[in-house]
Design an enzyme around this catalytic site. Structure first.
Site, PDB file in Angstrom:
ATOM      1  N   PHE A 279     -59.473 -30.755  77.196  1.00 20.97           N
ATOM      2  CA  PHE A 279     -58.516 -31.377  76.276  1.00 20.97           C
ATOM      3  C   PHE A 279     -58.681 -32.887  76.270  1.00 20.97           C
ATOM      4  CE2 PHE A 279     -54.411 -33.475  75.598  1.00 20.97           C
ATOM      5  CZ  PHE A 279     -54.030 -32.938  74.377  1.00 20.97           C
ATOM      6  N   TRP A 475     -54.334  -6.445  66.862  1.00 19.85           N
ATOM      7  CA  TRP A 475     -55.101  -7.698  66.780  1.00 19.85           C
ATOM      8  C   TRP A 475     -55.744  -7.942  68.147  1.00 19.85           C
ATOM      9  CZ3 TRP A 475     -54.671 -11.455  62.615  1.00 19.85           C
ATOM     10  CH2 TRP A 475     -55.386 -12.637  62.858  1.00 19.85           C
ATOM     11  N   ASP A 532     -48.629 -13.394  76.382  1.00 18.84           N
ATOM     12  CA  ASP A 532     -47.864 -14.610  76.634  1.00 18.84           C
ATOM     13  C   ASP A 532     -46.786 -14.754  75.568  1.00 18.84           C
ATOM     14  OD1 ASP A 532     -49.062 -16.155  74.325  1.00 18.84           O
ATOM     15  OD2 ASP A 532     -50.876 -15.790  75.483  1.00 18.84           O
ATOM     16  N   GLU A 612     -49.576  21.783  77.183  1.00 20.03           N
ATOM     17  CA  GLU A 612     -49.491  20.314  77.197  1.00 20.03           C
ATOM     18  C   GLU A 612     -48.856  19.791  75.903  1.00 20.03           C
ATOM     19  OE1 GLU A 612     -53.281  18.974  79.992  1.00 20.03           O
ATOM     20  OE2 GLU A 612     -53.632  19.501  77.897  1.00 20.03           O
TER      21      GLU A 612
END
Ligand code: DGJ
Length: 745
Positions: A279, A475, A532, A612
């Site tokens: 950065f 995504w 996040d 199942e």
């Protein structure tokens, strides 16, 4: 009212329902941090700051040897002017120096929660939130720093972000621009971080904060599987239910750094923000830079702080139609078919799944371009009609005719060298001129820092999403980013590329969710590599991990639950032997674990036995019946998967009248000692009827099983269940699961 300014002593006191945060501009204009913790009155807490002459801690106001930036608790620490601890701000000034010193100038209080241009941030109405902006300035350079504080009183949440403006005459380069720093003047603390790897994300790790600097972060372009931008700081004695605990969640999906430092006088500092290694941001005169936001919460015990984050993320980060809309039970074909499918095969799976009660079919990787394995085709977002045997619209219509939604997978940031897109636009791939780029999963990364790339992706995805009845998008993003360089940036601005990439991603997502508000977007990055709070602003759920083994998932979902609510965790029942571990677990256990999230299946239903399928049908019906309790209930971690023999968790309805206790044995013993748990969140004065629910497997073992304990519909008081406890039924077989439903009478 959550924000109070006292002109007499210069204090800003921020109050929520149960917590207080305080800072103060001292007589020199330094903004000191004076308190964060349990709610107190608004009196000036600077009385306990210890000022004394300490050798080698310099004095900006020469004659006062007791006044040192190196020892004072600061609200936003700066590099280069006498505070030798970790700093939040480091700049290169026009004259080449690296120093800044910030002094209080003014402040402003407004109703409602601030928003951040182009960045995700918590939101709150005028009734729910207030904003404080404190303006600081470096008098030597005219760098202006505005500290933003959001106060969400009822949620017990504070937020922080920073806007930095160059009000000087020449360029200033930001080399580190953290979103927050905070100092604790006393106390001995531990930090809880959430690290891991692909298919084993967010393992909690508790460590003492010792002298020196400790950090977690990511330089991978994304927040990463390896460390999560969420940290708790707690007393050495803090447990799930008691002890001071602070949580910090970075609302950002790119590279981050969370650093702690214990200093010479036993103070503890936390700095959190964009990772400075990749950065460097040039501010020309008049330009500003806005940092991403941090969410902060304080409470007694890990559990209380987790529950604050659950509510904050569910109610103030997740947005759009799907915020509160029932999420469909889905089936994804990835582990069922991988790349080997046709349209007919997918419809076969969807048809069987619909009969079980599944509500959405998701077509995963492999439907586009030339993509029969993961070596080619990424970027060519055109349906492969030859492979599908029909158009995308026809396939979508066949699926929706079954009464299901139709979903589709994309990896918009990925590009294969063997793709038409790469052949047409090699300059759109992230690579450094003259250097061979590092491949990962045999793919490169599309340069999302470029506006033309963003526009192309927006248009292409819009075209695909408009040509079929699509109600869900997964995504994905399947690699970390290195070789960071953008053809579209001049050489002196290459340090901006990593952050511009994330801003580009946010722009593309924002455009698409606005254009298709009815579509449910699920985030994914090789599972939980970008789990996040930043992504959750755009995608209200995220595929938690590529590891679908129920026993391993206990750990992953347990770790994830510290910072994120159940409603955000994509979780599926897959086939056995499990594809990642080879482990065989009962279907009931796989169902119980997957129900602690956005429930779904990820297998070829045609390969399930009739027995199942019957169990699957019952499982889905059970999940739908208890959907609200599971998705919106208060979450309690009762037994950890990292210790003992059984993992236990509980969700309680907001009014405390019903609860669901889930228990899964991760280790089975012969002649075991009984396991007791104390429940949380119930009403002491109410009686609860306990009922075993959920699909169970056959067993012939002579054990103290659930039927013995709850078979008669036992009734116990809330007080007994919370203070005396509940005995967890024994395991009848390997990896046994129990689900116990409690209803107030
Ligand atoms: C990684 C995801 O996490 C999987 O679920 C699957 O979508 C694959 N990518 C497809 O390539």
């Amino acid at each position: 009212m959550g924000i109070f300014y006292c002109e007499k002593d210069g204090t800003f006191t921020l109050q929520t329902k149960n917590t207080t945060y305080q800072m103060k501009a001292d007589r020199q204009g330094t903004l000191l941090h004076t308190y964060y913790g349990q709610k107190t009155d608004r009196t000036d807490k600077s009385y306990w700051i210890c000022c004394r002459d300490r050798g080698f801690s310099g004095n900006p106001y020469g004659m006062d040897r007791a006044y040192s930036l190196d020892t004072l608790p600061q609200e936003y620490s700066c590099f280069g002017t006498g505070d030798y601890r970790i700093s939040a701000l480091k700049v290169k000034n026009t004259d080449g120096s690296a120093a800044s010193a910030l002094r209080y100038v003014s402040h402003e209080i407004t109703e409602g929660k601030y928003s951040l241009p182009g960045l995700p941030a918590a939101y709150g109405t005028k009734e729910e939130a207030q904003t404080l902006i404190v303006t600081l300035q470096d008098c030597a350079t005219n760098l202006k720093v505005e500290l933003y504080y959001g106060v969400l009183e009822e949620v017990d949440l504070f937020t922080r972000a920073v806007r930095i403006t160059n009000d000087g005459e020449g360029n200033i380069v930001l080399q580190k621009a953290a979103s927050m720093s905070i100092d604790w003047q006393s106390g001995a603390y531990d930090r809880l971080t959430f690290c891991g790897r692909h298919t084993m994300e967010r393992n909690p790790e508790r460590a003492r904060i010792t002298h020196g600097v400790q950090s977690v972060g990511s330089v991978r372009g994304t927040s990463s599987h390896q460390s999560n931008p969420f940290m708790m700081i707690c007393d050495e004695s803090t447990t799930e239910e008691q002890g001071d605990c602070y949580g910090f969640s970075f609302v950002y999906s790119g590279e981050f750094l969370m650093e702690t430092e214990k200093d010479q006088t036993e103070q503890t500092r936390l700095v959190c923000g964009i990772h400075p290694d990749n950065f460097e941001w040039t501010l020309e005169p008049g330009e500003s830079f806005v940092t991403p936001e941090v969410l902060m919460a304080y409470g007694k015990g890990f559990g209380a702080v987790s529950r604050i984050f659950h509510e904050a993320i569910r109610e103030h980060i997740c947005r759009g139609e799907w915020k509160h809309k029932r999420r469909p039970v889905l089936i994804n074909n990835w582990e069922g078919t991988y790349f080997d499918f046709t349209g007919d095969r997918l419809v076969d799976i969807a048809q069987e799944a619909a009969a079980l009660g599944v509500e959405l079919f998701v077509m995963d990787d492999g439907w586009f371009g030339r993509r029969d394995d993961d070596n080619s085709g990424l970027g060519d977002w055109y349906p492969n009609e030859e492979k599908l045997g029909c158009t995308l619209q026809e396939l979508g219509e066949r699926i929706t005719a079954l009464g299901m939604g139709f979903g589709i997978w994309f990896e918009p940031e990925g590009i294969s060298e063997d793709s038409d897109l790469y052949r047409a636009h090699p300059e759109w791939a992230v690579r450094i001129p003259g250097r061979k780029p590092c491949l990962s999963r045999n793919q490169l990364v599309l340069d999302f820092s470029r506006k033309d790339v963003q526009d192309y992706v927006i248009d292409r995805l819009k075209a695909v999403l408009s040509q079929a009845p699509i109600s869900y998008v997964k995504w994905d993003f399947n690699r970390s980013i290195c070789d960071k360089y953008s053809d579209a940036l001049p050489k002196e601005r290459q340090g901006e590329m990593a952050h511009r990439f994330v801003l580009g991603l946010y722009r593309v997502l924002e455009e698409l969710i606005r254009a298709f508000p009815h579509i449910l977007f699920e985030g994914c990055s090789g599972g939980g590599g970008r789990f996040d709070a930043g992504m959750l602003y755009y995608t209200p759920q995220i595929w938690c991990s590529d590891n679908t083994d129920a026993i391993e998932r206990l750990k992953i979902q347990y770790g994830t639950s510290f910072g994120y609510p159940v409603s955000t965790m994509g979780s599926h029942v897959s086939a056995v032997p499990n594809h990642q571990t080879g482990r065989i677990t009962p279907l009931s256990t796989r169902g119980c674990v997957a129900m602690a999230g956005n429930f779904g299946y990820e297998l070829d239903v045609n390969r399930m036995t009739e027995a199942e399928k019957t169990k699957g049908r019952e499982q889905i019906a059970l999940f739908k019946k208890h959907y609200d309790l599971i998705q919106y209930g208060s979450y309690y971690r009762l037994c950890s998967p990292f210790a003992g023999t059984v993992t236990v968790w509980e969700t309680v309805s907001p009014d405390g009248t019903e609860a669901l206790v889930s228990a899964v044995y991760h280790h089975v013993q012969s002649n075991p000692a009984p396991v007791y748990v104390r429940l949380g969140g119930l009403r002491e004065d109410r009686m609860y009827r306990l009922e075993l629910i959920g699909v169970r497997e056959e067993c012939t073992l002579p054990v103290n099983d659930g039927e013995d304990i709850f078979g008669q519909g036992q009734i116990l008081s809330g007080a007994a269940l919370m203070h005396c406890g509940l005995m967890v039924p024994e395991a009848l077989n390997g990896f046994q699961a129990w689900q116990i439903y409690l209803q107030a009478q």
